[in-house]
Design an enzyme around this catalytic site. Structure first.
Site, mmCIF file in Angstrom:
data_model
loop_
_atom_site.group_PDB
_atom_site.id
_atom_site.type_symbol
_atom_site.label_atom_id
_atom_site.label_comp_id
_atom_site.label_asym_id
_atom_site.label_seq_id
_atom_site.Cartn_x
_atom_site.Cartn_y
_atom_site.Cartn_z
ATOM 1 N N ASP A 1 -6.565 7.756 13.466
ATOM 2 C CA ASP A 1 -6.228 6.473 12.836
ATOM 3 C C ASP A 1 -4.714 6.336 12.679
ATOM 4 O O ASP A 1 -4.112 6.938 11.794
ATOM 5 C CB ASP A 1 -6.927 6.408 11.467
ATOM 6 C CG ASP A 1 -6.643 5.105 10.740
ATOM 7 O OD1 ASP A 1 -5.785 4.324 11.194
ATOM 8 O OD2 ASP A 1 -7.288 4.869 9.708
ATOM 9 N N LYS B 1 0.821 -1.214 0.000
ATOM 10 C CA LYS B 1 0.000 0.000 0.000
ATOM 11 C C LYS B 1 0.857 1.267 0.000
ATOM 12 O O LYS B 1 0.419 2.318 -0.434
ATOM 13 C CB LYS B 1 -0.918 -0.038 1.229
ATOM 14 C CG LYS B 1 -1.978 1.030 1.268
ATOM 15 C CD LYS B 1 -2.929 0.766 2.417
ATOM 16 C CE LYS B 1 -3.895 1.887 2.652
ATOM 17 N NZ LYS B 1 -4.790 1.577 3.780
#
Ligand code: AMP
Length: 537
Positions: free
Chosen positions: A193, A70
């Site tokens: 997050d 990613k």
């Protein structure tokens, strides 16, 4: 009826879930795991192995086991941040067409979306095995600050895995959805997050079933991997000091140390010190053992800079939303790194309240994605937004692991509405190396805006529109997104040509660029050549 799943495609781990009228259920892996490592291995015996089994191969087959894909998806290999990411990776990455990273595994050359498609395919199969039915549609989450190219490449990965990607949604929005959906809340939440590879913070207003992002910020290269590397560096220095072996030049040794570092880090989230011996360190056919001792206080000294950065970005988001920390009624933790006690302590100091932990931080994003997938595919709602029990065959329910069931109450919630914002300014190049902003950051999306420009030279028959994202007036200080060329213009005097440039950000957060000569009507649309990713459709 084929299913629509929600997928949290993480840097380190991924989670796949499905929403049914009675709750969100997580698809388990072959070993019963709810969290699936985003790791793909290409064993010497052939074939492809994904998930937990692939992660186990990382220590012994580091050069043929891909992780953290990613970090590379939709990226230009020449970008300095990608170059930085590559220095730590033990597998080979070459430059491919369009400057995209190509992962070289034995005799195979794979694009990053092809590798991510392996992860998605694995998740799809886990869900299908469990549901006893086909999974054809998905909502996939992406970091809020993912660029256009990264979003497109993620969609491409979904397509390659045989999934119809109904929507890409931002991870923090998904987390807020998991928290607020069906709760009839009216509040401002901060979604913090902190994952393995990326950090995102978002501030949202939840009003009934409308989730509106006020501001978002983040760092694409800040996460638990940085902590692992810091501990691994400490261990490497210890090894050098005691055994006169410098593991930094040895891929396999370093990989083993990074994996041990992650275990030590997790241990120190629960205990105040960690002590033991790292074995399995092979050097010249000989095993070397490394005794270690590390206290939580030492670890906090090593990682304070990373944690400070996350808090600084959170303050920046608060300023952008014109909010005070006291305005926030709930702090939602997402990602494994929020388990680090120093992170929680700093959050509690900032907001004057303990973060909310009602939903597992590893699963909250997938849960929100599943709700959105169920909503879009119609399996969650019937008629006028009411949940029904018979929308999903009951045989699918039994083997699944149940998550939180926020809406299994007397009144079914309405369909959620997600209102996101642009994560960065979107600009075009102007004369003299400058850039002009077309869309500012933190504007509500979807959005479309047109600005009119004129030509800089006489008799210009084509106009090149270079697009970038960022906040700098100097074009080169921003992230290059791509180029649109408008050709076939009749030669006219400079300044006599009016070109309307339209930037449109769609519901997936993807930028579409259109240029139109106001006089002739000659037009070029979305042929934005995005470096490191497929050309925009
Ligand atoms: P995610 O990307 O959300 O899956 O987060 C994964 C990251 O969280 C990895 O860097 C993990 O090492 C880290 N992590 C998971 N559990 C813990 C824990 N108990 N303490 C500290 N970090 C953790």
């Amino acid at each position: 009826m084929p299913f629509a799943v929600g997928i949290d495609l993480g840097t380190t781990n991924s989670v796949v879930a499905v929403a049914t009228p009675t709750g969100v259920e997580f698809a388990l892996g072959p070993l019963g795991e709810r969290v699936h490592p985003s790791v793909v291995a290409f064993p010497p015996t052939g074939g492809v192995v994904v998930g937990t089994e692939a992660k186990a191969r990382r220590a012994t087959e580091p050069d043929t086991t891909v992780y953290s894909a990613k970090r590379l998806i939709g990226q230009n290999i020449k970008s300095p941040l990608v170059q930085l990411a590559l220095t730590g990776l033990p597998f080979r990455v070459d430059e491919g067409p369009n400057q995209q990273p190509i992962i070289v595994m034995r005799d195979r050359r794979l694009t990053v979306p092809e590798v991510s498609a392996q992860v998605l395919g694995h998740l799809k199969r886990c869900a299908e095995r469990q549901l006893g039915d086909r999974v054809t549609q998905a909502v996939i989450t992406v970091p809020a600050n993912f660029s256009d190219a990264q979003r497109q490449a993620t969609k491409e990965a979904g397509r390659l895995a045989g999934l119809d990607v109904l929507r890409l949604i931002n991870e923090p929005t998904a987390a807020a959805l998991a928290y607020g959906f069906g709760q009839r809340k009216q509040e401002v939440v901060c979604v913090f997050d902190f994952g393995g590879g990326t950090f995102d913070v978002s501030l949202l207003v939840i009003k009934d079933e409308v989730f509106e992002v006020l501001a978002t910020d983040g760092d694409f290269f800040l996460g638990g991997d940085d902590i692992d590397r810091a501990i691994a560096e400490f261990l490497a220095a210890e090894m050098n000091r005691h055994q006169h072996v410098d593991p930094r030049a040895d891929n396999q040794l370093m990989t083993r140390l990074v994996l041990a570092a992650e275990e030590i880090k997790m241990h120190l989230s629960a205990a105040s010190s960690a002590e033991g011996v790292i074995d399995g360190l092979m050097r010249g056919g000989q095993e070397v053992k490394l005794p270690f001792r590390l206290t939580r206080a030492q670890l906090e000294g090593m990682v304070r800079g990373f944690v400070d950065r996350s808090i600084e970005l959170t303050r920046r988001a608060l300023t952008a939303a014109r909010l005070d920390p006291r305005d926030i009624s709930e702090v939602v933790c997402v990602g494994g790194t929020t388990r680090v006690p120093l992170v929680r302590q700093r959050l509690a100091e900032l907001f004057g309240r303990e973060p909310a932990l009602r939903i597992n931080p590893d699963e909250v994003v997938a849960q929100g994605a599943a709700i959105q997938a169920g909503s879009l595919a119609g399996s969650l709602f019937h008629g006028r937004g009411m949940a029904t029990r018979d929308a999903v065959p009951t045989h699918a329910m039994s083997p699944l692991a149940h998550g939180d069931v926020p809406w299994a109450s007397a009144v079914a919630p309405a369909r959620p509405i997600l209102l996101d914002v642009t994560p960065a300014g979107l600009r075009i190049a102007t004369a003299g190396g400058f850039s002009e902003e077309i869309l500012e950051r933190n504007l509500p999306t979807p959005i479309e805006r047109t600005r009119t420009f004129t030509t800089a030279r006489d008799h210009q028959t084509q106009v090149v529109i270079d697009c970038c994202r960022g906040e700098s007036k100097r074009f080169e200080e921003n992230e290059l997104l791509g180029r649109l060329v408008l050709e076939g213009l009749p030669p006219r005097r400079r300044g006599d040509v009016r070109i309307d440039v339209t930037f449109r950000v769609d519901q997936d957060g993807i930028l579409h660029v259109r240029a139109r000569d106001a006089d002739t009507g000659i037009e070029q649309e979305t042929a934005l050549e995005v470096l490191g990713a497929p050309v925009a459709a």
